[in-house]
Each structure stands twice: as C-alpha cells, then as structure tokens.
Design an enzyme around this catalytic site. Structure first.
Site, PDB file in Angstrom:
ATOM      1  N   ASP A   1       0.827  -1.217   0.000  1.00 42.99           N
ATOM      2  CA  ASP A   1       0.000   0.000   0.000  1.00 42.99           C
ATOM      3  C   ASP A   1       0.856   1.260   0.000  1.00 42.99           C
ATOM      4  O   ASP A   1       2.015   1.260   0.446  1.00 42.99           O
ATOM      5  CB  ASP A   1      -0.895   0.040   1.244  1.00 42.99           C
ATOM      6  CG  ASP A   1      -2.110  -0.856   1.109  1.00 42.99           C
ATOM      7  OD1 ASP A   1      -2.188  -1.597   0.115  1.00 42.99           O
ATOM      8  OD2 ASP A   1      -2.964  -0.827   2.012  1.00 42.99           O
TER       9      ASP A   1
ATOM     10  N   HIS B   1      -5.843   3.010  -4.273  1.00 46.92           N
ATOM     11  CA  HIS B   1      -5.860   3.167  -2.811  1.00 46.92           C
ATOM     12  C   HIS B   1      -6.272   4.601  -2.464  1.00 46.92           C
ATOM     13  O   HIS B   1      -5.796   5.157  -1.481  1.00 46.92           O
ATOM     14  CB  HIS B   1      -4.469   2.838  -2.264  1.00 46.92           C
ATOM     15  CG  HIS B   1      -4.408   2.643  -0.778  1.00 46.92           C
ATOM     16  ND1 HIS B   1      -5.316   1.882  -0.082  1.00 46.92           N
ATOM     17  CD2 HIS B   1      -3.521   3.116   0.146  1.00 46.92           C
ATOM     18  CE1 HIS B   1      -4.995   1.884   1.201  1.00 46.92           C
ATOM     19  NE2 HIS B   1      -3.918   2.636   1.363  1.00 46.92           N
TER      20      HIS B   1
ATOM     21  N   HIS C   1      -5.159   9.475   0.122  1.00 51.06           N
ATOM     22  CA  HIS C   1      -5.150   8.698   1.364  1.00 51.06           C
ATOM     23  C   HIS C   1      -5.884   9.389   2.521  1.00 51.06           C
ATOM     24  O   HIS C   1      -5.379   9.469   3.629  1.00 51.06           O
ATOM     25  CB  HIS C   1      -3.707   8.408   1.780  1.00 51.06           C
ATOM     26  CG  HIS C   1      -3.572   7.174   2.638  1.00 51.06           C
ATOM     27  ND1 HIS C   1      -3.878   7.161   3.972  1.00 51.06           N
ATOM     28  CD2 HIS C   1      -3.152   5.912   2.341  1.00 51.06           C
ATOM     29  CE1 HIS C   1      -3.644   5.951   4.476  1.00 51.06           C
ATOM     30  NE2 HIS C   1      -3.214   5.172   3.498  1.00 51.06           N
TER      31      HIS C   1
ATOM     32  N   HIS D   1       3.883  -1.936   3.425  1.00 50.15           N
ATOM     33  CA  HIS D   1       3.818  -0.588   2.844  1.00 50.15           C
ATOM     34  C   HIS D   1       5.104  -0.276   2.084  1.00 50.15           C
ATOM     35  O   HIS D   1       6.207  -0.565   2.569  1.00 50.15           O
ATOM     36  CB  HIS D   1       3.619   0.467   3.942  1.00 50.15           C
ATOM     37  CG  HIS D   1       2.255   0.418   4.568  1.00 50.15           C
ATOM     38  ND1 HIS D   1       1.961  -0.394   5.624  1.00 50.15           N
ATOM     39  CD2 HIS D   1       1.105   1.081   4.259  1.00 50.15           C
ATOM     40  CE1 HIS D   1       0.688  -0.244   5.964  1.00 50.15           C
ATOM     41  NE2 HIS D   1       0.144   0.646   5.149  1.00 50.15           N
TER      42      HIS D   1
END
Length: 681
Positions: A51, A102, A106, A205
């Site tokens: 991510d 995603h 964010h 990540h």
C-alpha cells in the site's frame, strides 16, 4: 460484497395515566449491513500486497527483491504518487505485477464529503490510466482494518465504491510497520500469523514514511514462507479471473489529455516545493548574514572637530498644521547651538504656515514659501540657500531628542563621511497597528542599518532624520524627483560618489506612524515603489563594484520584492501540509495519513520564523529605548502585518509595470507630544 442495512418497524401503545409503554408489535425487524468476504487464497497460497506507493526509493527496492526471488505482488497505489512517478507504475505493470487503487490522497474516507469521495476515486483511476494505459477494478480502502469494518459509519464509502463496479480487496496479516518495528519483528510477525491460520493476504507498505524495515523484511518473509511450503500467487488467480479483466486496457483522446494534465500538475508541485526550499535556504542565509554583521559592526568614531560647524536643519512641510509646531520646538531644544532652522512650506492648503510662524521672532528660524512642487523640490530650495557645512533634514511629523543633532554632527569630523542616518522610533503606539510598526522599526529597519553600517551598505538615510555633508549633496546632484523615495535615491548617489554612510543609533527621532490600515498601505505603496525606482536607477552601481551595488541593492530586490512575491507560495504549501497533518492525520489499523506535501516541510518552514524571532528578540533586548513588551506581539505581526506588506509590494510592482505612479501621500496627523509619549513607558 455488501448488502444494505434496513430499518425496522414497530408500533407501541402507552398508558394515558402513566405514559409508559404497555404494548409493542414489530412489523419487521431491522437488519444490519451484511458483508461477504470471498476470494480467499488456498491454504498453501499467499498473496503479497503493498500500500501507499509508488515511492522512488522503497518501491524500487521492493521490485528488485521481487524480481530476484520471482515473486508476484499486488500494489495498491495512491493517485498522487502515480501522478508524481508514472514511470515507476509502468515498471510495476511491465514486471507482471497487478495494481489496484488506494484513493488519490489517502484520506479517512468516512470523514470526507461525498463529492470529495468521488474526486478521490475518479482522479486515482485517471492517474493510473494515463500512466499505464490500463485501469483497475481493484480497490483497497485507506485505514481499512483487517477483517473489514465493524461500525456502520465506515460502510457508506464502500457502498460508493461497490456502486462503481469496483472490487474491494481486504487483507489478513497486517504488521504495523508504520509504528517503527524492526525488519526482524515485521518478518517474525508475518510468518507467525500465516502459520497460525490468521489469513493468507499480507499487507506491507512501500510508501509514506520510512519503509526501510519493511523492504529489509521482505526477503526473509518470502524465504521463510517458501521453506514452509507456501506458494505466492496473485489476486486475479485467487478470484478466478483473467489479468485483463482485473486491469482492462484504456484508450481514447482523454488519455492523452490526462497524461498531460497530471504531468503538468506534478511539475507544478515539484516547482513549488523547489521554490519553498530555495526561499527557506535564502532566508536562513540572510538571517545568518544580517545577524553576524550586526554583531561584528563597530560604531564609526571620529576625532573631535574642535569647533562646531554650522548646521542647517531643513523641515519641508505640506499640510502639517498638527505636527509642525512640535517639530520646530524639538529642534530648537537641541543641545547643539550653532544651528538654524529652515522651514519650507510646499504650498500647504491648511494652517501650516500660521503654525510655523509662531516662531517668527526666533532668530534661528527662517522661512521659505513655494507653490506645491514636491518634497524633493522643497529640500533643494532650502539647500540652495544654505551657507552651512551640514544639512539635517527632518520630516515635519517628527520630533528629535535634544542630543540627536550633536550626535550626528560628530561623524563629519571624518572627511570620508557623506551622510549620517539617525534612528527612527514610533512615538504614537496607541493601537495594535502602530505597535506592530514600532516592532518593525526596531528590527527590520534599525537592526538592518546596524548590519549594513559595518560594510558601508546603508541604502536609506531616512527622511525623518538624516544629516548630510552639504558638499557631498552638491557633488551627488541634490535631491531628485525621478523617484518617490528621494532619500533612498540621494543616499545611493552619495554612496556612489565615494562617501561613507554611517548609522548613529544614539541620534533618535520620534515619528508618528500611520494609525489605520488604509494610511499604512498608502505609505508603504510609496516606499515600495520608490525603492524599486531607486534600485533601477542605480543598477549601474553593480558594475562599479561598490557595496551598495554588490550587496544592498540585490538584497533589496530579492528580499524586498522577489521574496514577498514568492513567500505566499511557501505559506500555501504549509497550509496544505498542516491541513493534511492536523485534519487528516488519523492513525488506524492500517497506516497513517499520506500528505501531498511532505510533513517535514512544516518543521523546516518553522526554521525561518524561529530565526526571525531570534533577531526580533535580540534587537528588542539590546535596544535601550525599545519597549520590551513589543516582542509579545511578534506572532501577531508575522501573521497579520506581514501580508499587508506583501500587498504593498504587489501593488508597487503593478504600478511600476503599468507606469502609474503614486503621489506624495500623507497620513492623517493626530499630533501629541511624541517624545513625551515615547518616554511615558
């Protein structure tokens, strides 16, 4: 997969006497949201996902490990990072990995508006399509907990996504690598969770904060799980669909438009960040230079003259009926006796003449009357009539201390000295605006003069209080009407004629500062435009290799004009970063906020105000006449007062570009004993 919640229905009867419920009947019961999880890998299969990328350092390192170990992965990318690093996203796709979105920036999706939600999805998909020529039906919600949401308020953003035909992909094993875990801790946690049957979809990540431990843990995770018989697979294989269905190709003229638009946006952000860092470094450099020069400066001293040269104090006046009397009175109270006062009325239309004539029986006072031609003309008219060696020019709204003139005249024992700048203080500190100007005079004006005195680079002998060698004035060509700041113009001319300009901080004059924003903006427009005109007029001083040309004028151009124009850019970036940090920085089960502007810029940005505060504090504490409590309003001055100066600079540059000049603007005078007011505290 989501099934919407539904409300229930019931009927109740209450007692007329007690008001209590006596009977209830349910028509139908409420049902909660129902979430179905599907697409789980087989027991011996593992899906590796990442991510918050792509990131030029961490994603590149991850791709290298995956290529060396021949492992597929799925990257859930942020639109803003795709916009900034499109080549890296193309590399992910070209290497055979799968990509999901995603969001764009964010955010915590349940805490933003519906329109912002659509923006996040639209722009993340458009950024991905413009970079790779492929879209995706995969999506992972920012801050989504492993196992899915457990509260209804986290559901509606997922409903929006599902309505767009997108597959919401979760995760099982989530080492909290954003909490500063070591690579060994991350690896051990992942392997133990998979072995314990907690799930087979791993989340790491590759963007956001420091992801070095995650990258370093990756080879160990892969080798450990392979040794235990696990096979790394892809999302499309677990879902039983083709890669082309997961990541369909996109074509059409809109693709080129998006590619150009995102490239332009990325370039703009990069340039803005470059401007920010340049402004910061230049500002810190100037702070260090000014502070060092002020500390190194040694006050100019001259041998005693033995005699007192004649001094003519020139007071030009235009509509100064409120202030002229006290100005003349303060000069006549000087402890320097060999002086005359020359009052030049420049066509006043009020009672200035009568106020000035109150001193007509004073032998040391004489008068010149002329039609209104401007301050520069009034000064030259007086200078042409002098038989004195030194001319002291004072604004009519100014009062001088008794020893101010004698302190300045001492320096003319040195034949190299052409002019002496006095120290100006604000005497009418009656509201916040005048208090902010008083602090500015202590720091930005008087403190800077101390620094430039050390290198003979003083730009302005202030019109409020300045002493001039008459022969230097005549050699430099007297005052001139070509600029709106005749004092700056003449200072540069005298300096270029080979004379030294010195600063005498004990020669103090008290002036009346504008009390209203309108009056302040009028004054600063004239100053800003006039200083710009003077810099342009004396641009050849650079070729003459004098300090005013090599240091002072460039400093004025950069920090007086370019810096104020670009500083709002830095302010804007910090507002964006602060907004993301304060409003959107929510720590959940999966990661932290990823800001469009790096959060470290906030701390870097604070370095410049910290330096400015240090100078202000030092200037106030070392100034024997400054009111120490002025430092308390420094934060307000920087937040409120500085933008007003930016506006003045912008207006001045617009006027300069358009050729529309400003007149000899005047602030409304309120009078009062300025020196007495200054001493009052």
């Amino acid at each position: 997969m989501l099934e919407k919640a539904s409300l229930g229905y019931r009927q109740v009867k209450t007692s007329a006497q007690t008001g209590l419920i006596t009977e209830q009947n349910y028509g139908y019961y409420p049902t909660p949201y129902q979430i179905e999880r599907y697409g789980a890998p087989k027991a011996n299969e593992v899906v590796l996902t990442f991510d918050d990328g792509p990131h030029p350092k961490y994603t590149t390192a991850v791709l290298k490990v995956l290529e060396e170990l021949d492992v597929p992965a799925t990257f859930f990318v942020l639109g803003q990072n795709v916009m900034n690093y499109p080549d890296l996203v193309r590399r992910i796709v070209d290497n055979g990995h799968e990509v999901g979105t995603h969001s764009f920036s964010h955010p915590r999706m349940d805490q933003i508006s519906y329109s912002r939600t659509n923006f996040e999805h639209d722009f993340s998909h458009r950024a991905l399509s413009s970079a790779t020529g492929q879209d995706t039906v995969l999506y992972r919600e920012p801050f989504l907990r492993s196992g899915g949401p457990i509260s209804s308020d986290r559901i509606w953003p997922l409903e929006v996504v599902q309505g767009r035909g997108t597959l919401i992909y979760g995760m099982d094993v989530v080492p909290k690598d954003w909490l500063g875990l070591s690579s060994q801790e991350i690896s051990a946690y992942v392997v133990s969770q998979v072995e314990d049957g907690q799930g087979n979809v791993i989340l790491l990540h590759d963007g956001g904060e420091n992801r070095t431990p995650s990258v370093e843990a990756l080879p160990s995770i892969i080798s450990e799980l392979r040794d235990r018989g696990y096979i790394f697979t892809t999302v499309s294989e677990t879902l039983g669909i083709n890669r082309s269905e997961l990541m369909p190709e996109v074509s059409g003229p809109g693709l080129l438009f998006d590619r150009i638009s995102f490239a332009f946006a990325s370039l703009t952000i990069t340039l803005l960040q470059a401007v920010f860092w340049c402004l910061l470094l230049i500002g810190l450099f100037r702070f260090t230079a000014i502070f060092s020069l002020a500390l190194l400066r040694r006050k100019h001293t001259a041998r005693s003259l033995g005699i007192s040269p004649k001094v003519s104090v020139i007071i030009p006046a235009f509509n100064e009926e409120v202030a002229i009397h006290k100005c003349i009175e303060s000069v006549l109270s000087s402890d320097y006796q060999n002086l005359e006062v020359v009052v030049v009325d420049d066509g006043s239309r009020d009672n200035t003449i009568n106020e000035a004539l109150e001193f007509k029986y004073e032998a040391r006072v004489r008068y010149i009357f002329q039609p209104n031609q401007g301050k520069w003309s009034a000064l030259n008219r007086a200078i042409s009539s002098l038989n004195a060696e030194v001319a002291v020019c004072i604004d009519a709204d100014t009062e001088v201390r008794t020893d101010a003139i004698s302190k300045m005249v001492e320096h003319f024992a040195d034949p190299k000295v052409g002019a002496v700048a006095g120290k100006i203080t604000v005497g009418n500190v009656s509201n916040l605006l005048t208090a902010m100007q008083a602090l500015e005079y202590v720091t930005a004006q008087n403190f800077d003069r101390r620094a430039y005195d050390h290198i003979n680079g003083i730009l302005v002998v202030p019109g409020a209080l300045g002493a001039w060698r008459v022969s230097a004035l005549k050699r430099a060509g007297l005052f001139c009407g070509e600029t709106l700041t005749e004092d700056c113009d003449l200072t540069l001319s005298v300096s270029r004629s080979g004379y030294r300009i010195v600063y005498e901080e004990q020669a103090i004059a008290v002036t009346e500062a504008p009390r209203t924003v309108s009056a302040l903006l009028t004054q600063r427009l004239r100053w800003s435009l006039g200083m710009f005109q003077s810099a342009w007029k004396h641009k050849n001083a650079v070729r003459e290799r004098r300090t005013v040309g090599l240091v002072s004028i460039p400093d004025m151009v950069v920090f007086g004009y370019l810096f104020p124009l670009l500083a709002p850019v830095a302010d804007l970036l910090i507002l964006v970063a602060a907004y993301g940090y304060l409003v959107g920085d929510w720590t959940g089960d999966v990661g932290t906020n990823v800001s469009l502007v790096p959060p470290e810029m906030i701390w870097a940005y604070l370095a410049l105000p910290a330096a400015e505060f240090a100078i202000a504090l030092f200037a106030v504490l070392t100034d024997p006449v400054a009111k120490k409590r002025l430092i308390l309003i420094w934060p307000v001055q920087r937040i409120i007062y500085r933008p007003l100066l930016y506006v003045s600079v912008f207006r001045a540059l617009v006027r300069a570009a358009s050729g529309s000049l400003a007149a000899w603007g005047k602030s409304k005078r309120y009078g009062g004993k300025l020196v007495a007011q200054e001493y009052a505290e």
